[in-house]
Scaffold this active site. Structure first.
Site, mmCIF file in Angstrom:
data_model
loop_
_atom_site.group_PDB
_atom_site.id
_atom_site.type_symbol
_atom_site.label_atom_id
_atom_site.label_comp_id
_atom_site.label_asym_id
_atom_site.label_seq_id
_atom_site.Cartn_x
_atom_site.Cartn_y
_atom_site.Cartn_z
ATOM 1 N N GLU A 119 0.809 -1.224 0.000
ATOM 2 C CA GLU A 119 0.000 0.000 0.000
ATOM 3 C C GLU A 119 0.840 1.270 0.000
ATOM 4 O O GLU A 119 0.403 2.308 -0.494
ATOM 5 C CB GLU A 119 -0.963 0.006 1.194
ATOM 6 C CG GLU A 119 -2.072 -1.039 1.113
ATOM 7 C CD GLU A 119 -1.666 -2.395 1.670
ATOM 8 O OE1 GLU A 119 -0.464 -2.608 1.930
ATOM 9 O OE2 GLU A 119 -2.555 -3.250 1.837
ATOM 10 N N PHE B 53 -11.138 -7.070 14.618
ATOM 11 C CA PHE B 53 -10.065 -7.520 13.733
ATOM 12 C C PHE B 53 -9.770 -6.448 12.673
ATOM 13 O O PHE B 53 -10.665 -5.941 12.018
ATOM 14 C CB PHE B 53 -10.476 -8.828 13.050
ATOM 15 C CG PHE B 53 -9.437 -9.317 12.070
ATOM 16 C CD1 PHE B 53 -8.174 -9.684 12.505
ATOM 17 C CD2 PHE B 53 -9.715 -9.369 10.714
ATOM 18 C CE1 PHE B 53 -7.217 -10.109 11.614
ATOM 19 C CE2 PHE B 53 -8.747 -9.787 9.807
ATOM 20 C CZ PHE B 53 -7.497 -10.171 10.258
ATOM 21 N N GLN B 54 -8.509 -6.101 12.537
ATOM 22 C CA GLN B 54 -8.034 -5.088 11.589
ATOM 23 C C GLN B 54 -8.668 -3.718 11.799
ATOM 24 O O GLN B 54 -8.840 -2.950 10.866
ATOM 25 C CB GLN B 54 -8.211 -5.567 10.139
ATOM 26 C CG GLN B 54 -7.287 -6.747 9.848
ATOM 27 C CD GLN B 54 -7.133 -7.046 8.374
ATOM 28 O OE1 GLN B 54 -8.039 -6.815 7.582
ATOM 29 N NE2 GLN B 54 -5.968 -7.565 7.999
ATOM 30 N N LYS C 50 -17.180 -0.704 6.575
ATOM 31 C CA LYS C 50 -17.626 -1.718 5.610
ATOM 32 C C LYS C 50 -19.141 -1.673 5.413
ATOM 33 O O LYS C 50 -19.629 -1.765 4.281
ATOM 34 C CB LYS C 50 -17.193 -3.098 6.113
ATOM 35 C CG LYS C 50 -17.430 -4.203 5.120
ATOM 36 C CD LYS C 50 -16.803 -5.511 5.594
ATOM 37 C CE LYS C 50 -16.963 -6.580 4.522
ATOM 38 N NZ LYS C 50 -16.299 -7.841 4.902
ATOM 39 N N MET D 223 24.261 8.671 1.085
ATOM 40 C CA MET D 223 24.222 9.988 1.721
ATOM 41 C C MET D 223 24.577 9.897 3.205
ATOM 42 O O MET D 223 25.268 10.773 3.741
ATOM 43 C CB MET D 223 22.832 10.620 1.539
ATOM 44 C CG MET D 223 22.732 12.023 2.069
ATOM 45 S SD MET D 223 23.933 13.116 1.293
ATOM 46 C CE MET D 223 22.959 13.786 -0.063
HETATM 47 C C1 LIG Z 1 12.621 5.725 4.646
HETATM 48 C C2 LIG Z 1 13.914 6.368 4.963
HETATM 49 N N1 LIG Z 1 14.763 5.791 5.831
HETATM 50 C C3 LIG Z 1 15.951 6.373 6.106
HETATM 51 C C4 LIG Z 1 16.305 7.552 5.518
HETATM 52 C C5 LIG Z 1 17.648 8.205 5.859
HETATM 53 N N2 LIG Z 1 18.473 8.274 4.670
HETATM 54 C C6 LIG Z 1 18.601 9.406 3.937
HETATM 55 S S1 LIG Z 1 19.532 9.205 2.596
HETATM 56 C C7 LIG Z 1 19.864 7.604 2.978
HETATM 57 C C8 LIG Z 1 20.721 6.751 2.102
HETATM 58 C C9 LIG Z 1 20.023 6.404 0.864
HETATM 59 O O1 LIG Z 1 20.741 5.381 0.213
HETATM 60 P P1 LIG Z 1 20.459 5.045 -1.296
HETATM 61 O O2 LIG Z 1 18.993 4.876 -1.529
HETATM 62 O O3 LIG Z 1 21.316 3.895 -1.695
HETATM 63 O O4 LIG Z 1 20.890 6.368 -2.047
HETATM 64 P P2 LIG Z 1 22.352 7.051 -2.131
HETATM 65 O O5 LIG Z 1 22.433 8.078 -1.047
HETATM 66 O O6 LIG Z 1 23.360 5.978 -1.972
HETATM 67 O O7 LIG Z 1 22.364 7.681 -3.469
HETATM 68 C C10 LIG Z 1 19.222 7.244 4.162
HETATM 69 C C11 LIG Z 1 19.310 5.922 4.805
HETATM 70 C C12 LIG Z 1 15.377 8.126 4.635
HETATM 71 N N3 LIG Z 1 15.613 9.300 4.035
HETATM 72 N N4 LIG Z 1 14.210 7.515 4.353
#
Ligand SMILES: Cc1ncc(C[n+]2csc(CCOP(=O)(O)OP(=O)(O)O)c2C)c(N)n1
Lengths: 188, 563
Positions: free
Chosen positions: B50, B112-113, B162, B470
């Site tokens: 979802e 439920f749910q 529902k 990042m």
């Molecule tokens: C759902 C979620 N969890 C954690 C983060 C924290 N976060 C920001 S950038 C990043 C790394 C992203 O890695 P990737 O998708 O491989 O992209 P890259 O930075 O390597 O280009 C993380 C873990 C986030 N922004 N969103």
């Protein structure tokens, strides 16, 4: 927003006319919590129209905070009208019930203090009284302070409610009032 | 006309111009699902999770400008939607989300749910409803679409028990809306607009700072007219990207944390900042008290609560940007700012943030540059969150509106797969490139099945640096290269994965193969994926560390600034 207004923390009174629907109080409370705004007191009740309620908030904050509070309140779909009436000619009242300990020696003295404040005694028990007082926050604070000497057991306060004086102001407060013009509002 | 609740929902959606719904069924929404075959006008796309439905509706809305629609069942279906709803809320995206709920009599009994869906979503929606009678459905759906896509747009959720879906009532679609508490201000105040024009006239070093609002209000032509008439350089925020053609001489790019150095410097040196439909986010301002201190500020936004929230402004104008600019453009005199524009050109020369260093290595920046060239800046680019997102913002040259689709405010990794799906469904005629992180891609890659099943030909460029790039960069800069929990040691084989899903999969680890792989993916009929094995410890420059100022900016040629 204007840099001319000094940012001073103070108590402000804000009223809101809201739809009387389930969950509205939750929406309002949730907004205050999420934005980190502090509510000193909140009173809600029916308004002159059956489907609308009126809320009075007393909030503590600087001008910027209060401006944000009113704008975010206004943003809620169920909120029809928001007014910061702190600087207007208003009457504000709060009701408090105060249970005070008494004995044979102190009862008369307590009654005298109550009389001075034009408050009422609405329940008498052998060892306590319930005092009912109506007034602005300061008046209730002072009476509370004086009664402490005798022993205050319980205090219940409604929170402040407030209205503008005069009919002109009342018109401004109604649901039919024109929508706030933010273009100007934002500049004052 | 007497209808049951489910038929009312479908009839109402059709009247709101809905043509596609992203969703996944379950007990509490089954009556609605079983009614769907009666309404062939409503195309349903069955997602695998979802979250994907909500992000897809969001991507659809960003590209089409129409509200996207997602629906799901109660409980876990509803909670799985929440990330997508919160993402839409942070970026002001109009989506309408319908969720099944347990029957009215069971509400509050921990059935439920059962989940308190309106309670959970209250702080992450523009508005939400719990429908307690079928007779309310038409009015509520009408209001929901109106609220979602007017004023400052945002997500609206409708929770429908529902037994309300099966309840029979009279159906009459309302023509009017009566929301006394919701009257967005559209026309800017005339006196304020005159004051703005005066400031523009007096200014020597003006810049336009255009944000997401520029895209919502379709103010593309008006911004261009203002910029050209008064010769004002245009800077766009991350979400404002593609509100002004980047191949235009007056385009200065994106400022802020990973913005172009010259854009941040121009804001710093400006004497007038014309902020259009943006909210002075911390990624732009860094340290608000030190942000563009020498400029006067005009701020146009449709949301009064954004005025003065983060930055004090001199001329606030609340209104719809397109309408405000149409009036402002009449007041503004033609002007030139030759010296100022020349100065910005010098800044660009002295701070070449867009340069890609010469190397044999496979750099992410080069890949994005090549996708930009191969598509002539005309593709829709969707991203995840992280380094690749910033490089996609920097190195693709966007020339058409509504072309850059990214989770800005929320920064939701995983957006890259379903977001791209929604974008492609909204505009089947354009090439959609998803610039994906190997991390984010793995959060939602189940939707590849949905893409193949529905012949949605998104092209993926996985910028595969084998890490959460990042975060790894932050660890390198601010935690002494202490790489805690950011390095993957067992990424899946994305090419085999693509093949398993039934799409084209290519791997590129050599710079010389980049362009041909891109061309091959574009010419392939269905969805395709390229696994780009990039330089792993590449960093995004420039960088203004969080909460700091332009003076603290680290540019590529100054690694010594990293402590
Ligand atoms: C759902 C979620 N969890 C954690 C983060 C924290 N976060 C920001 S950038 C990043 C790394 C992203 O890695 P990737 O998708 O491989 O992209 P890259 O930075 O390597 O280009 C993380 C873990 C986030 N922004 N969103």
């Amino acid at each position: 927003m204007n840099s001319k207004i000094p940012d001073t923390a103070s108590k402000r009174t804000i009223t809101a006319l809201v739809q009387d629907k389930p969950g509205v109080l939750n929406r309002v409370a949730s907004m205050f919590r999420r934005r980190g705004f502090n509510i000193e007191s909140l009173a809600v009740g029916k308004s002159e129209e059956s489907d609308l309620s009126r809320m009075t908030f007393v909030v503590d904050g600087d001008d910027r905070t209060v401006e944000q509070v009113t704008k975010h309140l206004h943003k809620l779909i169920d909120v029809i009208k928001v007014s910061d009436i702190s600087d207007q000619n208003i009457v504000s009242r709060e009701l408090a019930l105060i249970r005070v300990k008494v004995n044979i020696q102190t009862r008369a003295e307590v009654m005298q203090v109550v009389g001075l404040f034009r408050a009422n005694i609405i329940d008498v028990a052998p060892d306590s009284l319930i005092v009912e007082v109506v007034g602005d926050e300061d008046k209730i604070d002072s009476l509370h302070e004086l009664l402490k000497e005798f022993g205050v057991v319980e205090v219940m306060r409604t929170g402040t409610i407030a209205l503008n004086r005069g009919l002109e102001a009342a018109k401004k407060e109604s649901r039919k009032s024109k929508h706030r013009n933010w273009g100007e509002a934002a500049s004052v | 006309m007497k209808l049951n609740g489910s038929q009312m929902i479908c009839e109402s959606l059709i009247r709101e111009g809905v043509d596609v719904i992203f969703g996944l069924p379950g007990g509490a929404i089954l009556p609605l699902y079983q009614t769907l075959p009666e309404y062939p006008k409503l195309r349903h796309i069955l997602v695998r999770h979802e979250q994907g439905a909500a992000h897809a509706a969001d991507g659809y809305a960003r590209v089409s400008g129409k509200p996207g629609v997602a629906w799901a069942t109660s409980g876990p279906g509803a909670t799985n939607l929440v990330t997508g709803i919160a993402t839409a809320q942070m970026d002001s995206i109009p989506i309408v989300v319908i969720v099944g709920q347990v029957s009215r009599a069971s509400i509050g009994s921990d059935a439920f749910q059962e989940t308190d869906t309106t309670g959970i979503t209250l702080p992450v929606t523009k508005h939400n409803y719990l429908v307690m009678s079928a007779s309310e459905i038409p009015q509520i759906i009408k209001e929901a679409f109106y609220i979602a896509n007017t004023g400052r747009p945002g997500p609206v959720l409708i929770d429908i028990p529902k037994d309300v879906q099966t309840e029979i009532a009279e159906f009459k679609y309302p023509s009017e809306i009566d929301l006394p508490g919701y009257k967005p201000t559209l026309e800017g105040n005339g006196a304020q607009i005159k004051r703005a024009a005066k400031l523009i006239k007096e200014s020597q070093r003006p810049v336009i700072l255009a944000g997401h609002g520029a895209i919502f209000s379709n103010a593309y032509d008006e911004i261009r007219e203002l910029a050209e008439k008064a010769q004002i350089p245009v800077i766009t925020t991350l979400l404002g990207i593609s509100s002004f053609p980047e191949d235009h001489v007056l385009s200065v790019g994106m400022p802020g944390m990973h913005g172009m150095a010259y854009a941040s410097l121009a804001i710093e040196e400006a004497d007038l900042l014309i902020a259009l439909g943006m909210r002075f986010d911390d990624r732009i301002t860094g340290k608000p008290s030190a942000f563009s201190v020498n400029s006067k500020k005009i701020h146009v936004d449709i949301d009064p609560s954004e005025i003065g929230k983060n930055i004090k402004v001199d001329v606030p104008i609340v209104g719809d940007l397109k309408r405000v600019l149409a009036k402002l453009n009449l007041e503004v005199d033609p002007n030139t700012h030759v010296e100022w524009i020349q100065h910005i050109e010098e800044l660009k020369r002295d701070h070449p943030s867009m340069n890609i260093r010469a190397t044999e290595k496979l750099l992410p920046q080069y890949i994005i540059n090549q996708i930009s060239e191969a598509t002539e800046g005309k593709a829709i680019v969707v991203t995840g969150v992280g380094q690749h997102q910033m490089w996609a913002a920097q190195h693709y040259v966007y020339t058409e509106p509504r072309s850059f689709v990214t989770s800005g405010g929320s920064g939701a990794m995983g957006y890259e797969v379903p977001g791209a799906m929604g974008a492609q469904v909204a505009d089947p005629g354009r090439v959609v490139w998803s610039i994906a992180g190997d991390g984010g891609f793995q959060m939602t890659m189940a939707e590849l099945a949905t893409l193949v099943e529905n012949k949605i030909p998104v092209k993926f460029a996985i910028i595969n640096n084998q890490c959460l790039g990042m975060v790894r960069q932050w660890q390198e800069f601010f935690y002494d290269k202490d790489y805690v929990a950011t390095m993957y040691t067992n990424n899946p084989d994305f090419v085999k994965l693509a093949e398993a899903f039934g799409m084209l999969g290519l791997r590129v680890s050599d710079k010389t193969q980049v362009r041909s792989a891109i061309e091959e993916a574009i010419s392939y009929e269905g969805p395709a994926l390229i696994d780009f094995m990039v330089e792993e410890e590449e960093n995004v420059f420039p960088m203004i560390p969080a909460g700091q100022t332009v003076q603290d900016m680290i540019e590529e040629n100054q690694p010594e600034k990293v402590r």
